[in-house]
Design a protein around this motif. Structure first.
Motif: not given
Length: 377
Positions: A29-33, A369-374
């Protein structure tokens, strides 16, 4: 609550899984990596195209460098040829000068010959020289012809005087030693011969004083006699020098004494009184001839310099033409690169239109897009 070893192991496993899950969640969940939506094929294609462009540019630069090296080698060869020709011409000039223009072959070489004095014969070789006649002014009455014998006699006389002084000094030293011995003996017998010791001491001092006085008197007489002889010699030398100057050729301005025995046209430099009118006219003729030869040599040199300037101008023109040809080739290469860049720009523009109008027409909604990172799984 009692914890068994098996329970401790299970608890440790659970804690280890929990920490691993937290670390994995932090990485995911780190957006930078995280990288999303990149076209890998397009990137690889762009990399290959850039590599091809770099290879083409490298080939063009290598061809230009090879051509530049060839032109530099050609210019270096031409320059070496010019230097070689110039060196050969200078060697021929120096060889001609060394063979046909030696200083010994010049008419006036005897005027500045460095060995003229060495080659000249002295005016008087010995007393019986047949060249020394009555009017030669080389042999006079009253000359000190026995100077060497007199100097030898004086040296022997000085040696005899020195030996006499040494003998006297040795005698005086012996007498002094004898007196000292007598004095020592008198000191040892002081208790028995006090009166005799005093008399002997006084006698010894008197004899020493007389010896010193005699020695100083003889030495003073010798020095006075030597000074009188030196004064007489100096007076005679001064009178002879004055007479030689008064009756010499330098003050009498005799031109004949400057004539050399080596030839009628040779003169002795330190006795030379100047040139006659005929000699001056002859020198002027030679100078005018030398001026004409110098002018002719300058004209030849100017002609040669003009030829060299013509050759240099030809080389400069040739180098200018080569440089202009290289510039034309560079312009053609730049035109080719410009055409390739325009073609690549058109291809990229058409590909961009294809991506925007045909490939990416189905835009995703917010529910996609909402189905990701859950979750991390």
């Amino acid at each position: 609550m009692l914890m068994l070893p098996q329970d401790l192991k299970e608890a440790a496993k659970i804690e280890r899984r929990r920490k691993f899950e937290e670390e994995r969640r932090g990485r995911i969940f780190n957006a930078r990596n995280r990288l999303i939506g990149i076209d890998k094929e397009a990137l690889e294609k762009q990399i290959k195209e850039k590599q091809l462009r770099d290879q083409e540019e490298r080939k063009i630069n290598e061809a230009y460098e090879i051509q530049r090296i060839k032109e530099a080698e050609l210019a270096s060869i031409i320059e070496r040829r010019i230097e070689e020709e110039r060196r050969k011409i200078n060697e021929e000039i120096n060889r001609f000068r060394a063979t046909y223009q030696k200083p010994e072959t010049r008419r006036e070489f005897d005027l500045y010959d460095p060995d003229a004095l060495k080659k000249a014969i002295p005016c008087r070789v010995h007393d019986d020289d047949p060249r020394c006649g009555i009017s030669s002014a080389q042999k006079f009455e009253g000359e000190d012809l026995a100077g060497k014998e007199r100097a030898k006699y004086q040296i022997e006389q000085n040696r005899a005087w020195l030996e006499q002084q040494i003998a006297e000094r040795r005698a005086a030293d012996e007498e002094r030693k004898a007196a000292q011995i007598a004095y020592d003996e008198a000191v040892l017998a002081m208790d028995k011969r006090a009166c005799e010791l005093d008399r002997m001491e006084q006698e010894c001092r008197r004899r020493l004083k007389e010896a010193h006085q005699q020695f100083n008197k003889v030495l003073a007489e010798e020095q006075a006699h030597e000074r009188r002889l030196e004064a007489v010699r100096e007076l005679e030398d001064n009178q002879a020098e004055i007479y030689n100057f008064v009756t010499g050729d330098f003050l009498c301005e005799n031109r004949d004494v400057a004539l050399s025995n080596l030839g009628s046209k040779r003169v002795i430099g330190y006795l030379y009184k100047g040139m006659t009118q005929d000699e001056l006219q002859e020198v002027r003729k030679v100078q005018l001839k030398q001026i004409a030869e110098r002018k002719r040599a300058e004209e030849d040199e100017a002609h040669m310099n003009a030829q060299w300037d013509e050759v240099a101008n030809g080389m400069a023109q040739h180098a200018f033409l080569l440089e202009r040809e290289l510039l034309e080739k560079q312009r053609e290469i730049n035109k080719q690169i410009l055409g390739q860049n325009k073609q690549l720009s058109a291809q990229q523009k058409s590909y961009q239109e294809y991506v925007e109008k045909i490939l990416y027409t189905n835009k995703p909604t917010a529910a996609y897009f909402e189905q990701f990172n859950t979750s991390t799984r």
